[in-house]
Design a protein around this motif. Sequence first.
Motif, PDB file in Angstrom:
ATOM      1  N   ARG A  74       0.831  -1.212   0.000  1.00 14.35           N
ATOM      2  CA  ARG A  74       0.000   0.000   0.000  1.00 14.35           C
ATOM      3  C   ARG A  74       0.860   1.255   0.000  1.00 14.35           C
ATOM      4  N   ARG A  75       1.979   1.201   0.671  1.00 17.02           N
ATOM      5  CA  ARG A  75       2.874   2.364   0.691  1.00 17.02           C
ATOM      6  C   ARG A  75       3.357   2.717  -0.708  1.00 17.02           C
ATOM      7  N   HIS A  76       3.481   1.708  -1.571  1.00 23.85           N
ATOM      8  CA  HIS A  76       4.000   1.936  -2.916  1.00 23.85           C
ATOM      9  C   HIS A  76       2.912   1.924  -3.990  1.00 23.85           C
ATOM     10  N   GLY A  77       1.655   1.895  -3.594  1.00 24.93           N
ATOM     11  CA  GLY A  77       0.569   1.969  -4.565  1.00 24.93           C
ATOM     12  C   GLY A  77       0.314   0.712  -5.349  1.00 24.93           C
ATOM     13  N   VAL A  78       0.682  -0.435  -4.796  1.00 21.79           N
ATOM     14  CA  VAL A  78       0.454  -1.715  -5.482  1.00 21.79           C
ATOM     15  C   VAL A  78      -1.020  -2.102  -5.377  1.00 21.79           C
ATOM     16  N   PRO A  79      -1.660  -2.490  -6.474  1.00 15.39           N
ATOM     17  CA  PRO A  79      -3.063  -2.911  -6.398  1.00 15.39           C
ATOM     18  C   PRO A  79      -3.250  -4.130  -5.495  1.00 15.39           C
ATOM     19  N   VAL A  80      -4.281  -4.076  -4.657  1.00 16.67           N
ATOM     20  CA  VAL A  80      -4.597  -5.160  -3.732  1.00 16.67           C
ATOM     21  C   VAL A  80      -6.068  -5.524  -3.895  1.00 16.67           C
ATOM     22  N   ALA A  81      -6.342  -6.812  -4.099  1.00 18.50           N
ATOM     23  CA  ALA A  81      -7.712  -7.320  -4.136  1.00 18.50           C
ATOM     24  C   ALA A  81      -7.865  -8.359  -3.034  1.00 18.50           C
ATOM     25  N   VAL A  82      -8.878  -8.183  -2.208  1.00 21.65           N
ATOM     26  CA  VAL A  82      -9.139  -9.118  -1.114  1.00 21.65           C
ATOM     27  C   VAL A  82     -10.522  -9.738  -1.311  1.00 21.65           C
ATOM     28  N   CYS A  83     -10.695 -10.941  -0.765  1.00 18.66           N
ATOM     29  CA  CYS A  83     -12.005 -11.577  -0.890  1.00 18.66           C
ATOM     30  C   CYS A  83     -12.366 -12.331   0.373  1.00 18.66           C
ATOM     31  N   ASN A  84     -13.656 -12.478   0.550  1.00 17.20           N
ATOM     32  CA  ASN A  84     -14.187 -13.457   1.492  1.00 17.20           C
ATOM     33  C   ASN A  84     -15.070 -14.412   0.697  1.00 17.20           C
ATOM     34  N   THR A  85     -15.527 -15.453   1.358  1.00 18.10           N
ATOM     35  CA  THR A  85     -16.473 -16.396   0.763  1.00 18.10           C
ATOM     36  C   THR A  85     -17.755 -16.344   1.575  1.00 18.10           C
ATOM     37  N   ALA A  86     -18.870 -16.059   0.919  1.00 23.09           N
ATOM     38  CA  ALA A  86     -20.143 -15.957   1.630  1.00 23.09           C
ATOM     39  C   ALA A  86     -21.294 -16.165   0.650  1.00 23.09           C
ATOM     40  N   TYR A  87     -22.422 -16.636   1.190  1.00 21.39           N
ATOM     41  CA  TYR A  87     -23.582 -16.962   0.373  1.00 21.39           C
ATOM     42  C   TYR A  87     -24.846 -16.433   1.044  1.00 21.39           C
ATOM     43  N   LEU A  88     -25.883 -16.240   0.233  1.00 27.48           N
ATOM     44  CA  LEU A  88     -27.177 -15.829   0.783  1.00 27.48           C
ATOM     45  C   LEU A  88     -27.797 -16.959   1.601  1.00 27.48           C
ATOM     46  N   ASN A  89     -27.677 -18.171   1.081  1.00 25.79           N
ATOM     47  CA  ASN A  89     -28.266 -19.341   1.732  1.00 25.79           C
ATOM     48  C   ASN A  89     -27.638 -20.585   1.116  1.00 25.79           C
ATOM     49  N   GLU A  90     -28.026 -21.747   1.599  1.00 22.03           N
ATOM     50  CA  GLU A  90     -27.424 -22.989   1.117  1.00 22.03           C
ATOM     51  C   GLU A  90     -27.780 -23.280  -0.337  1.00 22.03           C
ATOM     52  N   ARG A  91     -28.918 -22.794  -0.798  1.00 19.72           N
ATOM     53  CA  ARG A  91     -29.306 -23.034  -2.197  1.00 19.72           C
ATOM     54  C   ARG A  91     -28.338 -22.360  -3.163  1.00 19.72           C
ATOM     55  N   GLU A  92     -27.752 -21.229  -2.748  1.00 24.95           N
ATOM     56  CA  GLU A  92     -26.823 -20.519  -3.624  1.00 24.95           C
ATOM     57  C   GLU A  92     -25.453 -21.189  -3.685  1.00 24.95           C
ATOM     58  N   MET A  93     -25.151 -22.022  -2.724  1.00 24.44           N
ATOM     59  CA  MET A  93     -23.807 -22.597  -2.617  1.00 24.44           C
ATOM     60  C   MET A  93     -23.545 -23.673  -3.659  1.00 24.44           C
ATOM     61  N   PRO A  94     -22.266 -23.874  -4.024  1.00 23.50           N
ATOM     62  CA  PRO A  94     -21.885 -25.121  -4.691  1.00 23.50           C
ATOM     63  C   PRO A  94     -22.090 -26.289  -3.717  1.00 23.50           C
ATOM     64  N   TYR A  95     -21.765 -27.483  -4.161  1.00 25.47           N
ATOM     65  CA  TYR A  95     -22.003 -28.661  -3.327  1.00 25.47           C
ATOM     66  C   TYR A  95     -20.834 -28.895  -2.372  1.00 25.47           C
ATOM     67  N   LYS A 143      -7.027  -3.188 -15.825  1.00 26.55           N
ATOM     68  CA  LYS A 143      -7.032  -1.721 -15.753  1.00 26.55           C
ATOM     69  C   LYS A 143      -5.752  -1.198 -15.121  1.00 26.55           C
ATOM     70  N   GLU A 144      -5.257  -1.900 -14.107  1.00 26.98           N
ATOM     71  CA  GLU A 144      -4.056  -1.482 -13.391  1.00 26.98           C
ATOM     72  C   GLU A 144      -2.768  -1.964 -14.058  1.00 26.98           C
ATOM     73  N   ARG A 145      -2.900  -2.671 -15.190  1.00 26.49           N
ATOM     74  CA  ARG A 145      -1.762  -3.170 -15.985  1.00 26.49           C
ATOM     75  C   ARG A 145      -0.895  -4.158 -15.203  1.00 26.49           C
ATOM     76  N   VAL A 146      -1.511  -4.919 -14.325  1.00 25.97           N
ATOM     77  CA  VAL A 146      -0.798  -5.928 -13.534  1.00 25.97           C
ATOM     78  C   VAL A 146      -0.375  -7.084 -14.438  1.00 25.97           C
ATOM     79  N   ASP A 147       0.875  -7.505 -14.299  1.00 20.68           N
ATOM     80  CA  ASP A 147       1.322  -8.706 -15.009  1.00 20.68           C
ATOM     81  C   ASP A 147       1.917  -9.751 -14.080  1.00 20.68           C
ATOM     82  N   THR A 148       2.064  -9.409 -12.801  1.00 20.03           N
ATOM     83  CA  THR A 148       2.644 -10.325 -11.815  1.00 20.03           C
ATOM     84  C   THR A 148       1.743 -10.345 -10.584  1.00 20.03           C
TER      85      THR A 148
END
Length: 212
Positions: free
Chosen positions: A61-82, A133-138
């Motif tokens: 973050r100090r150097h402006g590197v793009p960061v993408a974070v995720c969680n895993t969550a669902y509305l209900n069990e019907r939306e989930m994979p198996y 968009k951020e031209r990330v290659d690594t």
Amino acid sequence: MSDDDYARRSYGAIPVGTGERPGIVVVDFQVGFTDPQYPLGGAPLVVRALHNTAKLLKVARRHGVPVAVCNTAYLNEREMPYWKITAVRETFLHSHPSTRLDPLIYDAAYDVHVTKKGPSIFFETGVANYFTKERVDTVIVTGCNTSGCIRGTALDSFSLRYRTLVPEDCVGDIEEQPHRDNLRDIGRRYVDVVDLAFCTDYLESWARRNAL
């Protein structure tokens, strides 16, 4: 087949290396995995990876590197994979506190946050579009679990033609053996398995080059 057998067949012979623009993905460091009060939480390797990833993100973050974070969550069990994991089916719901991102790694003012539905942070989330968009290659892959969502993310990163780095001490799993086995396997084929120090040095040297 032994490691020597793979080497004789040229597995792992060519390093991936680093490119011109790094980006970081942080996979599933939600409190359901990092907090021991939850059924899937608090595995020592995951907690170690959480703290090491937090160190890496401060540099990024100090150097402006793009960061993408995720969680895993669902509305209900019907939306989930198996899913075959009871705790995922019962707790990985938008209404459950276990799906909150761990505050050690999440900066809401900086990070792109997505909620994924499958193992990979890239699957139908828009993260690849953001990196374009951020031209990330690594891509530096961090998070948990090594044998599941880290492996899935690493394979998608490879398939999307990113140079892919997986710092061993910034990813974790429930047990050490699958952690080691999966890193060895993807390191033979798709990614460079490195460590926090390597990634920190890469980000610092990249920032110095771009400051000239």
